[in-house]
Design a protein around this motif. Structure first.
Motif, PDB file in Angstrom:
ATOM      1  N   LYS A  84       0.847  -1.190   0.000  1.00 39.61           N
ATOM      2  CA  LYS A  84       0.000   0.000   0.000  1.00 39.61           C
ATOM      3  C   LYS A  84       0.892   1.254   0.000  1.00 39.61           C
ATOM      4  O   LYS A  84       0.656   2.207  -0.735  1.00 39.61           O
ATOM      5  CB  LYS A  84      -0.866  -0.056   1.261  1.00 39.61           C
ATOM      6  N   ASP A  85       1.936   1.179   0.805  1.00 39.80           N
ATOM      7  CA  ASP A  85       2.865   2.299   0.953  1.00 39.80           C
ATOM      8  C   ASP A  85       3.562   2.643  -0.373  1.00 39.80           C
ATOM      9  O   ASP A  85       3.821   3.806  -0.674  1.00 39.80           O
ATOM     10  CB  ASP A  85       3.898   1.894   2.020  1.00 39.80           C
ATOM     11  N   VAL A  86       3.862   1.620  -1.173  1.00 41.40           N
ATOM     12  CA  VAL A  86       4.558   1.872  -2.438  1.00 41.40           C
ATOM     13  C   VAL A  86       3.569   2.273  -3.549  1.00 41.40           C
ATOM     14  O   VAL A  86       3.975   2.642  -4.647  1.00 41.40           O
ATOM     15  CB  VAL A  86       5.423   0.635  -2.833  1.00 41.40           C
ATOM     16  N   GLY A  87       2.266   2.209  -3.234  1.00 44.74           N
ATOM     17  CA  GLY A  87       1.280   2.705  -4.193  1.00 44.74           C
ATOM     18  C   GLY A  87       0.426   1.640  -4.858  1.00 44.74           C
ATOM     19  O   GLY A  87      -0.281   1.924  -5.823  1.00 44.74           O
ATOM     20  N   CYS A  88       0.463   0.424  -4.333  1.00 46.96           N
ATOM     21  CA  CYS A  88      -0.366  -0.634  -4.933  1.00 46.96           C
ATOM     22  C   CYS A  88      -1.835  -0.480  -4.526  1.00 46.96           C
ATOM     23  O   CYS A  88      -2.130  -0.143  -3.378  1.00 46.96           O
ATOM     24  CB  CYS A  88       0.095  -2.019  -4.470  1.00 46.96           C
ATOM     25  N   ASP A  89      -2.711  -0.800  -5.451  1.00 50.94           N
ATOM     26  CA  ASP A  89      -4.140  -0.899  -5.152  1.00 50.94           C
ATOM     27  C   ASP A  89      -4.627  -2.335  -5.244  1.00 50.94           C
ATOM     28  O   ASP A  89      -5.737  -2.650  -4.816  1.00 50.94           O
ATOM     29  CB  ASP A  89      -4.957  -0.045  -6.126  1.00 50.94           C
ATOM     30  N   TYR A  90      -3.821  -3.183  -5.868  1.00 53.66           N
ATOM     31  CA  TYR A  90      -4.189  -4.588  -6.092  1.00 53.66           C
ATOM     32  C   TYR A  90      -3.025  -5.500  -5.693  1.00 53.66           C
ATOM     33  O   TYR A  90      -1.874  -5.060  -5.654  1.00 53.66           O
ATOM     34  CB  TYR A  90      -4.434  -4.853  -7.581  1.00 53.66           C
ATOM     35  N   ALA A  91      -3.336  -6.770  -5.447  1.00 51.54           N
ATOM     36  CA  ALA A  91      -2.288  -7.779  -5.270  1.00 51.54           C
ATOM     37  C   ALA A  91      -2.798  -9.117  -5.809  1.00 51.54           C
ATOM     38  O   ALA A  91      -3.927  -9.519  -5.510  1.00 51.54           O
ATOM     39  CB  ALA A  91      -1.915  -7.933  -3.802  1.00 51.54           C
ATOM     40  N   ILE A  92      -1.969  -9.762  -6.610  1.00 50.36           N
ATOM     41  CA  ILE A  92      -2.316 -11.099  -7.105  1.00 50.36           C
ATOM     42  C   ILE A  92      -2.124 -12.094  -5.953  1.00 50.36           C
ATOM     43  O   ILE A  92      -1.137 -12.008  -5.220  1.00 50.36           O
ATOM     44  CB  ILE A  92      -1.422 -11.486  -8.309  1.00 50.36           C
ATOM     45  N   VAL A  93      -3.060 -13.001  -5.809  1.00 45.94           N
ATOM     46  CA  VAL A  93      -2.993 -14.000  -4.723  1.00 45.94           C
ATOM     47  C   VAL A  93      -3.176 -15.403  -5.312  1.00 45.94           C
ATOM     48  O   VAL A  93      -4.095 -15.630  -6.106  1.00 45.94           O
ATOM     49  CB  VAL A  93      -4.102 -13.730  -3.674  1.00 45.94           C
ATOM     50  N   GLY A  94      -2.288 -16.320  -4.920  1.00 46.36           N
ATOM     51  CA  GLY A  94      -2.481 -17.726  -5.271  1.00 46.36           C
ATOM     52  C   GLY A  94      -2.319 -18.031  -6.754  1.00 46.36           C
ATOM     53  O   GLY A  94      -2.965 -18.952  -7.274  1.00 46.36           O
ATOM     54  N   HIS A  95      -1.448 -17.275  -7.432  1.00 46.82           N
ATOM     55  CA  HIS A  95      -1.200 -17.596  -8.841  1.00 46.82           C
ATOM     56  C   HIS A  95      -0.736 -19.053  -8.954  1.00 46.82           C
ATOM     57  O   HIS A  95      -0.038 -19.554  -8.073  1.00 46.82           O
ATOM     58  CB  HIS A  95      -0.143 -16.639  -9.407  1.00 46.82           C
ATOM     59  N   SER A  96      -1.077 -19.702 -10.035  1.00 45.71           N
ATOM     60  CA  SER A  96      -0.748 -21.142 -10.159  1.00 45.71           C
ATOM     61  C   SER A  96       0.758 -21.388 -10.115  1.00 45.71           C
ATOM     62  O   SER A  96       1.194 -22.455  -9.684  1.00 45.71           O
ATOM     63  CB  SER A  96      -1.340 -21.729 -11.426  1.00 45.71           C
ATOM     64  N   GLU A  97       1.554 -20.408 -10.558  1.00 40.50           N
ATOM     65  CA  GLU A  97       3.014 -20.606 -10.453  1.00 40.50           C
ATOM     66  C   GLU A  97       3.447 -20.588  -8.988  1.00 40.50           C
ATOM     67  O   GLU A  97       4.358 -21.314  -8.600  1.00 40.50           O
ATOM     68  CB  GLU A  97       3.747 -19.533 -11.286  1.00 40.50           C
TER      69      GLU A  97
END
Ligand code: PGA
Length: 253
Positions: A84-97
């Motif tokens: 959040k601090d670096v400016g993210c609004d989203y995060a990918i979770v549990g990608h198959s890789e």
């Protein structure tokens, strides 16, 4: 009406110089597209740099992963608050890789979803079956389990802050895209399951992305399906021309 999302998953690609150039090419091609949410997920090292390139545009920043603890002795991990601090609004979770190569399981996906929500990050939860699972006819069993486990303790009122990406593993990086009908079938099933787990209205708010060899030449037909609300794009997001074309998918009414 659900607003479409096109998300770029750069995976382990892009030095700072390369990432800057790619982000500039995407900003140039996409900054005026006001009917789609465009989301870039560079590697952690390039988040801050890409953030500078997109800061006065509607394009949003996304992390490829996060850790659920707030802080502490967790070498190599990055918290939701840091993202959040670096400016993210989203995060990918549990990608198959992450699941296949780094031992992630449904339980960790659940903790990550909850941590993301607590810190006002929109999780892009990835689910999807392997080739062998599809052949055995257990696609829905697998996807239902992944959705149910990852959304444990999530409230119906939080569903509009959750994005789910259906990414059949056999289609990722293989050039073998699911047909629009195959993808739509699974998307409908996910929405039906959300309606059962939560309620119909809440299920209608969740944006469902398709991922797996999305390209300029197949995005239009995928996006024409009623329950496909966007795309999570790997390989084709690494060049401005192809990614910008995907963001400019044909709007059919
Ligand atoms: P791909 O990757 O577009 O290269 O198949 C998609 C993903 O892994 O998110």
């Amino acid at each position: 009406m659900r607003r479409p999302i096109i998300a770029a998953n750069w995976k382990m690609h892009m030095t700072l110089g390369e990432g800057t150039e790619l982000a500039q090419g995407i900003v140039k091609g996409c900054r005026d597209m006001d009917d789609v949410d465009i989301v870039l997920a560079p590697p952690f090292t390039a988040l801050s740099t890409v953030r500078k390139e997109i800061h006065d545009t509607p394009i949003a920043l996304c992390a490829q992963n996060l850790y659920w603890e707030e802080k502490g002795a967790f070498t190599g991990e990055v918290s939701a608050a840091m993202l959040k601090d670096v400016g993210c609004d989203y995060a990918i979770v549990g990608h198959s890789e992450r699941r296949q190569l780094f031992g992630e399981i449904d339980r960790s996906a659940n903790k990550k979803v909850l941590a993301a929500l607590t810190h006002d990050l929109i999780p892009i939860l990835c689910v999807g079956e392997t080739d062998a699972e599809r052949d055995r006819g257990v696609t829905y069993v697998v996807v239902d389990r992944q959705v149910k486990e990852a959304l444990k303790d999530v409230a119906a009122t939080q569903l509009d802050r959750i994005v789910i990406a259906y990414e059949p593993i056999w289609a990722i990086g293989t050039g073998r895209t699911a047909t629009p009908a195959q993808a739509e079938e699974v998307h409908q099933s996910i929405r039906g399951q959300l309606a059962k787990l939560f309620d119909t209205d809440a299920a209608e708010t969740v944006r469902l992305l398709y991922g797996g060899s999305v390209k300029p030449d197949n995005v239009d037909d995928l996006m024409a399906e009623a329950d496909i609300d966007g795309a999570l794009v790997g390989g084709a997001s690494l060049k401005p021309d192809s990614f910008n074309r995907i963001c400019g998918f044909e709007r059919r009414t």
